[in-house]
Design an enzyme around this catalytic site. Structure first.
Site, PDB file in Angstrom:
ATOM      1  CG  HIS A 318      -2.213   1.030   1.484  1.00 22.92           C
ATOM      2  ND1 HIS A 318      -1.908   2.467  -0.044  1.00 22.92           N
ATOM      3  CD2 HIS A 318      -2.706   1.342   1.810  1.00 22.92           C
ATOM      4  CE1 HIS A 318      -3.347   2.846   0.435  1.00 22.92           C
ATOM      5  NE2 HIS A 318      -3.727   2.407   1.744  1.00 22.92           N
ATOM      6  CG  HIS A 357      -4.431   1.970  -9.809  1.00 21.06           C
ATOM      7  ND1 HIS A 357      -5.496   1.977  -8.945  1.00 21.06           N
ATOM      8  CD2 HIS A 357      -3.571   2.795  -8.725  1.00 21.06           C
ATOM      9  CE1 HIS A 357      -5.699   2.260  -7.678  1.00 21.06           C
ATOM     10  NE2 HIS A 357      -4.093   3.140  -7.533  1.00 21.06           N
ATOM     11  CG  ASP A 413       2.494   4.537  -6.091  1.00 27.10           C
ATOM     12  OD1 ASP A 413       2.745   5.465  -4.647  1.00 27.10           O
ATOM     13  OD2 ASP A 413       1.356   4.331  -6.160  1.00 27.10           O
TER      14      ASP A 413
END
Length: 508
Positions: A318, A357, A413
């Protein structure tokens, strides 16, 4: 009289006319049925009918907002069953556990909005404090509302001194997320008036009390994070600035100041951090936000809920994703190694981090914004060497049919880790930088949950696959033989130090 041929032709014509009339009648009947069906649908509303093939029973379920009530499946049961049918969904991949008006995600089309406002507009036209107000209360603030909100948050950047002193007991190499989680939980012990276990279960029904915890939590988390950073650096705490600084400027002030109390961080770098905080503020019911709601449902205090949510964020699957991206780029090392790395990804020998994702099946809208922020940061601090590898990897992946077919696009990210590295933050501090803004999202969902008339204590069901009921066996009747599988369960690692210590004739 009439000839045989004429009679035959007349008969054929008569049959054709009969078929035509029959067809017209059928068409008319079909149209009538469609009208009746349409009227029935209009009167019944959207619904589905589920038939249990075990019993033949059919249950009609209403569809509201694209979902059906899972409890309706409980009406389907066999004659000898006391429990009805349940839905099995590990990981909640297709289960809605709450209604919310905070964040909307359209994964297939790459859309993210906070309270209806596109993330692209908020990132370019707003600031973190304004977005925090929006997420918390549902509307953009006017000038006076924002001023009051910001002042109250900044007032609570001064944390209780007992918590500050407690943090000094951490080892110098303690993980900053461990420190953050512990300090957040400790806040609940120094503010007993806000603890439902001590002040009554309805303590948060008082909006003034609830708002105070919101201001305190948002203000405190930045200071706790800064103190954790200073502990890791072996430097004394820097308390919040006396100057009128923005939330992000004050955070940078607390981690960077030496002795000059008038120190002011670079405004553009603070703005870059502000944009990243906006992008990470909320993301619907992700793992940590679901944990926040889960804990809140028990009636526990908000600080324990925040600590639990931060604990979920601590996990590498996460909050540690951008750290994983950085380590991947470091392992690639050079642009020349990308073709071989891509080949290993296709063979499933390594994982491609920062692409794809669980929600987005298109380009993550936040990733495009982060890419622009990266350029600004690099222009000030210098180009991060790994950016060359990142750009080449992105280009290679986006042009490869293997990744295009699987809809693997860069996510938020992919570049955020490079920005944090360029800003000089240690890799293990990345999740903390994620937790600071996400605290706003957690609190927004907590605030919404408290007002939700449908909220109940979260209690998921399970599918039991264990042993059937069996009698207890006394110790003297149990077998002395142990199989390999049982021994494997008791395996554990022992250090050389422990082996030396317990090599004596008696236990130490």
């Amino acid at each position: 009289s009439i000839s045989v041929g004429a009679f035959a032709r007349k008969l054929m014509a008569s049959k054709r006319l009969s078929k035509l009339v029959a067809q017209c009648n059928r068409n008319a009947d079909d149209e009538d049925e469609k009208v009746i069906e349409k009227n029935n649908c209009a009167s019944k509303g959207s619904s589905i009918s589920v038939t249990d093939n075990r019993t033949g029973k059919t249950v009609e379920m209403d569809i509201k907002n694209g979902v059906v009530n899972a409890k309706e499946f409980g009406k389907l049961k066999t004659a000898n069953s006391s429990v009805g049918l349940r839905v099995y969904d590990p990981g909640y991949t297709n289960t809605a556990s709450a209604t919310s008006s905070i964040t909307y995600i359209d994964g297939p089309n790459g859309v993210l909005t906070y309270r209806g406002y596109p993330i692209e507009e908020l990132a370019t036209k707003s600031n973190f404090m304004e977005v925090s107000y929006l997420l918390m209360y549902g509307e953009l603030p006017n000038k006076d509302q924002l001023s009051v909100f910001e002042a109250r948050v900044m007032k609570h950047t001064y944390i209780h001194e007992d918590v500050a002193e407690m943090m000094k007991s951490f080892r110098y190499d303690a993980h900053p997320m461990g420190m953050l989680i512990t300090a957040l939980s400790a806040l609940g012990t120094v503010h007993p008036e806000a603890n439902p276990a001590l002040s009554g279960q309805d303590v948060y029904s008082d909006i003034a009390v609830r708002n105070k915890q919101i201001f305190r939590a948002i203000g405190s988390v930045g200071t706790i994070a800064a103190f954790a950073y200073r502990i890791r650096q072996g430097r004394p705490y820097v308390y919040p600035s006396h100057q009128k600084l923005s939330y992000c400027e004050n955070f940078l002030y607390m981690i960077d100041r030496y002795s000059n109390s008038n120190y002011a961080p670079n405004a553009e770098l603070a703005k870059a951090l502000d944009v990243l905080f906006i992008l990470h503020a909320d993301h619907e019911l992700n793992c940590s936000t679901a944990a926040m709601r889960h804990l809140a449902s028990s009636g526990v205090d908000v600080y324990t809920s925040l600590a639990g949510a931060a604990g979920a964020l601590y996990g590498p699957r996460h909050g540690g994703a951008n750290e994983a991206v950085l380590r991947m780029l470091e392992s690639i090392g050079d642009k020349s190694n990308i073709p071989s790395f891509i080949d290993k990804v296709k063979k499933r020998q390594v994982r491609l981090m920062g692409f794809g994702h669980r929600v987005y099946k298109n380009y993550d809208p936040r990733a495009k914004i982060v890419r622009k922020v990266a350029d600004k940061v690099f222009n000030i601090l210098g180009r991060e060497p790994l950016i060359e590898v990142a750009e080449a990897l992105e280009k290679a992946a986006l042009s490869d049919p293997y990744f295009i077919k699987r809809k693997l696009y860069p996510n938020v990210d992919f570049y955020s880790g490079l920005i944090y590295k360029a800003l000089g933050f240690p890799t293990d501090f990345f999740p903390v930088l994620f937790a600071i803004p996400r605290t706003v999202g957690w609190l927004s969902h907590w605030n919404e949950f408290l007002d939700d008339k449908e909220n109940r204590i979260v209690r998921p069901r399970q599918v039991y696959t264990g042993s059937k009921t069996r009698p207890f066996v006394p110790m003297h009747l149990r077998s002395d033989q142990t199989d390999t599988a049982t021994n494997d369960k008791l395996q554990y690692s022992m250090s050389s130090e422990s082996k030396r210590r317990f090599a004596g004739s008696v236990n130490p």
